[in-house]
Design a protein around this motif. Structure first.
Motif, mmCIF file in Angstrom:
data_model
loop_
_atom_site.group_PDB
_atom_site.id
_atom_site.type_symbol
_atom_site.label_atom_id
_atom_site.label_comp_id
_atom_site.label_asym_id
_atom_site.label_seq_id
_atom_site.Cartn_x
_atom_site.Cartn_y
_atom_site.Cartn_z
ATOM 1 N N GLN A 168 -2.165 -0.751 16.800
ATOM 2 C CA GLN A 168 -3.417 0.005 16.887
ATOM 3 C C GLN A 168 -3.704 0.267 18.350
ATOM 4 O O GLN A 168 -3.663 -0.618 19.171
ATOM 5 C CB GLN A 168 -4.569 -0.776 16.255
ATOM 6 N N GLU B 207 -7.382 -4.767 11.546
ATOM 7 C CA GLU B 207 -7.994 -5.825 10.735
ATOM 8 C C GLU B 207 -7.764 -5.585 9.250
ATOM 9 O O GLU B 207 -7.525 -6.523 8.492
ATOM 10 C CB GLU B 207 -9.474 -5.975 11.055
ATOM 11 N N ALA B 208 -7.836 -4.346 8.806
ATOM 12 C CA ALA B 208 -7.592 -4.027 7.394
ATOM 13 C C ALA B 208 -6.155 -4.352 7.009
ATOM 14 O O ALA B 208 -5.893 -4.933 5.953
ATOM 15 C CB ALA B 208 -7.905 -2.560 7.116
ATOM 16 N N TRP B 209 -5.205 -4.013 7.872
ATOM 17 C CA TRP B 209 -3.795 -4.316 7.593
ATOM 18 C C TRP B 209 -3.542 -5.816 7.641
ATOM 19 O O TRP B 209 -2.795 -6.357 6.830
ATOM 20 C CB TRP B 209 -2.882 -3.569 8.570
ATOM 21 N N HIS B 210 -4.166 -6.493 8.589
ATOM 22 C CA HIS B 210 -4.011 -7.943 8.674
ATOM 23 C C HIS B 210 -4.561 -8.608 7.412
ATOM 24 O O HIS B 210 -3.926 -9.489 6.821
ATOM 25 C CB HIS B 210 -4.710 -8.488 9.922
ATOM 26 N N GLN B 211 -5.737 -8.184 6.985
ATOM 27 C CA GLN B 211 -6.341 -8.737 5.777
ATOM 28 C C GLN B 211 -5.422 -8.514 4.572
ATOM 29 O O GLN B 211 -5.201 -9.429 3.777
ATOM 30 C CB GLN B 211 -7.706 -8.107 5.530
ATOM 31 N N ARG B 212 -4.871 -7.319 4.435
ATOM 32 C CA ARG B 212 -3.984 -7.030 3.304
ATOM 33 C C ARG B 212 -2.736 -7.905 3.366
ATOM 34 O O ARG B 212 -2.300 -8.449 2.360
ATOM 35 C CB ARG B 212 -3.598 -5.547 3.290
ATOM 36 N N ASP C 153 -6.670 0.775 11.850
ATOM 37 C CA ASP C 153 -7.502 -0.397 11.571
ATOM 38 C C ASP C 153 -6.623 -1.636 11.388
ATOM 39 O O ASP C 153 -6.182 -1.944 10.284
ATOM 40 C CB ASP C 153 -8.339 -0.141 10.320
ATOM 41 N N GLU D 92 -3.576 -11.430 2.351
ATOM 42 C CA GLU D 92 -3.748 -11.498 0.893
ATOM 43 C C GLU D 92 -2.395 -11.623 0.202
ATOM 44 O O GLU D 92 -2.233 -12.438 -0.715
ATOM 45 C CB GLU D 92 -4.470 -10.254 0.378
ATOM 46 N N GLY E 35 0.785 -1.237 0.000
ATOM 47 C CA GLY E 35 0.000 0.000 0.000
ATOM 48 C C GLY E 35 0.809 1.274 0.000
ATOM 49 O O GLY E 35 0.240 2.363 -0.013
#
Length: 118
Positions: free
Chosen positions: A118, A72-77, A70, A80, A28
């Protein structure tokens, strides 16, 4: 007059410079080509300089803390990217509570530890 700084840009090692550039871009960060074997990465006004230089002991001990909103957003990325099998050597540890924070550990393909808090 008190001391102050206007910017701070750590130099981050890379074992495979092109792979690391692709990793941080996919994660990102915005890439801008540097000079002399470097590339700059930025996100929301924060930056670091990736260098085409590698010493295993240094890379395995290099880490930086990234404050986020966030997890969870970083973990999800990160998951992926891990599941894409595009970045050999990358690792991800699920978020965990540490004191009053949540912490996510992500290792880049070189072994550099990114500590998202976070």
């Amino acid at each position: 007059m008190p001391l102050s700084i206007t910017s701070l840009k750590p130099y981050v090692p890379s074992k495979d410079f092109e792979l690391s550039k692709r990793f941080y871009t996919a994660l990102g960060f915005t890439l801008s080509e540097g000079w002399g074997g470097t590339a700059d990465f930025s996100l929301n006004g924060h930056a670091f300089r990736l260098q085409n230089y590698y010493v295993q002991d240094w890379a395995n001990n290099f880490m930086f803390v990234i404050g986020i909103e966030d997890i969870e957003a970083w973990h999800q990325r990160a998951v992926e990217l891990l599941n894409s099998n595009t970045f050999p050597g990358m690792r991800v540890k699920a978020p965990e509570p540490v004191d009053a924070s949540l912490v996510l550990h992500v290792w880049d393909p070189t072994g550099v530890l990114l500590v998202f808090v976070q």
